[in-house]
Each structure stands twice: as structure tokens, then as C-alpha cells.
Write a protein that holds these residues in place. Structure first.
Motif, PDB file in Angstrom:
ATOM      1  N   ARG A 176       0.829  -1.212   0.000  1.00 40.03           N
ATOM      2  CA  ARG A 176       0.000   0.000   0.000  1.00 40.03           C
ATOM      3  C   ARG A 176       0.864   1.263   0.000  1.00 40.03           C
TER       4      ARG A 176
ATOM      5  N   HIS B 229       3.922   1.487  -1.225  1.00 42.25           N
ATOM      6  CA  HIS B 229       4.511   1.566  -2.570  1.00 42.25           C
ATOM      7  C   HIS B 229       3.504   2.141  -3.567  1.00 42.25           C
ATOM      8  N   LEU B 230       2.263   1.708  -3.478  1.00 43.02           N
ATOM      9  CA  LEU B 230       1.236   2.226  -4.381  1.00 43.02           C
ATOM     10  C   LEU B 230       1.037   3.722  -4.183  1.00 43.02           C
TER      11      LEU B 230
ATOM     12  N   LYS C 132      -5.083   7.407  -3.750  1.00 38.77           N
ATOM     13  CA  LYS C 132      -4.117   7.066  -2.711  1.00 38.77           C
ATOM     14  C   LYS C 132      -4.837   6.583  -1.451  1.00 38.77           C
TER      15      LYS C 132
ATOM     16  N   ALA D  26      -5.909   3.075  -2.092  1.00 36.56           N
ATOM     17  CA  ALA D  26      -4.763   2.168  -1.959  1.00 36.56           C
ATOM     18  C   ALA D  26      -4.411   1.926  -0.494  1.00 36.56           C
TER      19      ALA D  26
ATOM     20  N   LEU E 254      -5.999  -3.651  -7.392  1.00 40.79           N
ATOM     21  CA  LEU E 254      -4.577  -3.484  -7.637  1.00 40.79           C
ATOM     22  C   LEU E 254      -4.304  -3.193  -9.105  1.00 40.79           C
TER      23      LEU E 254
ATOM     24  N   LEU F 263      -5.190   0.418  -9.885  1.00 41.32           N
ATOM     25  CA  LEU F 263      -4.234   1.371  -9.330  1.00 41.32           C
ATOM     26  C   LEU F 263      -2.934   1.380 -10.130  1.00 41.32           C
ATOM     27  N   LEU F 264      -2.470   0.212 -10.524  1.00 42.79           N
ATOM     28  CA  LEU F 264      -1.274   0.139 -11.366  1.00 42.79           C
ATOM     29  C   LEU F 264      -1.535   0.740 -12.745  1.00 42.79           C
TER      30      LEU F 264
END
Length: 158
Positions: free
Chosen positions: A8, A10-11, A107, A110, A130, A133-134
Motif C-alpha cells: 500500500r 509503494h502504491l 491514494k 490504496a 490493484l 491502481l497500477l
């Protein structure tokens, strides 16, 4: 820090471009109003078109993640502005502010430890949180890079 918390974090950094990319804020900051709608020679888009595409696409992905009644916009018409120039003097700053607010919402998504990032989005067709978000981080990095290139070609990059 657990693996989940680490992922989380890192995201969040990825969505904020704290590492290897020019930041969104650097790319939009100080863009002269007279140059916002100019398409550099050989390119099919202006800085305004890229900014609006970034804003709308990021909002669309956020909306897909959080709205069970999500309706997919029409591609490509709904994802790009109809004009190469901003409609009003305030439009540039308003679009950038909306982008930032939606990025913060992503954010928060995430960081939400009640949300299983690997779960499929219930109203989707197999996409996970995921993945979305990526996807938005990748999409934004690509188009922020284009925005920097436009500014360089126009001679207005710092």
C-alpha cells in the motif's frame, strides 16, 4: 511493516511519482496560458488536451473502482477534450486541482486496509483494485512524460 502495508505504501508513492518520473505538479506548474492550447509541430495534441485526458481518465478509473453504478464512457470521444485550448482562463488550474484531488482519493483507496487489493471489482469484468491502481499510475506516467515533451518542444520547460 507487513507485506500488505508495504504494498500500500509503494502504491501511494507510485501514484505520487516520488521516484523516477517527472511529477505531475512539475509538468503543469508555470505553463503559460498562451501556450496551453498550442500543438507543437508534428504532435496531435496540446498541453491542454493532455491535461484534460489525464484528469478525465484518472477520474474514470477512480469512478470504476468506487461506484457500483459505473457506466463506461465512450472511447475515445469522452476521454479527450473537444478543443485543443482551454475554454476559460481558469480551466488549466481547475483541471490540475481536480486531478490532484482524484489522485488523493486513489491514494486513500490504496491505503484502505479494509479493501482487498487483489479482489475483483464486483461490477467489473475481472479487474482487481490493484490492477486499476497500477493502470492509472502507468497511464499517468506515460502522459505526464508527453506533457513534458510538449513543454520542451514549445520552449517552456524549466
Amino acid at each position: 511493516m507487513t507485506e500488505n502495508e508495504n504494498l500500500r505504501a509503494h502504491l501511494g508513492r507510485l501514484l505520487d511519482w516520488q521516484d523516477a518520473h517527472a511529477s505531475f505538479d512539475a509538468a503543469v506548474e508555470g505553463m503559460p496560458a498562451a501556450m496551453q492550447g498550442v500543438r507543437p509541430a508534428g504532435l496531435p495534441y496540446s498541453a491542454w488536451e493532455l491535461l484534460e485526458h489525464l484528469r478525465f481518465t484518472q477520474w474514470d478509473i477512480l469512478e470504476f473502482c468506487r461506484n457500483p453504478a459505473y457506466a463506461e464512457p465512450s472511447w475515445p470521444a469522452d476521454y479527450w477534450p473537444s478543443s485543443s485550448t482551454p475554454p476559460r482562463a481558469e480551466s488549466w488550474d481547475e483541471s490540475a486541482a481536480t486531478f490532484r484531488a482524484d489522485r488523493e482519493a486513489l491514494k486513500q483507496l490504496a491505503a484502505d486496509d479494509t479493501l482487498d487489493l487483489f479482489a475483483q471489482i464486483p461490477h467489473g469484468t475481472g479487474q482487481t483494485y490493484l490492477r486499476e491502481l497500477l493502470l492509472v499510475a502507468d497511464h499517468n506516467a506515460y502522459h505526464v512524460g508527453q506533457l513534458v515533451a510538449v513543454r520542451k518542444l514549445l520552449g517552456v520547460w524549466k
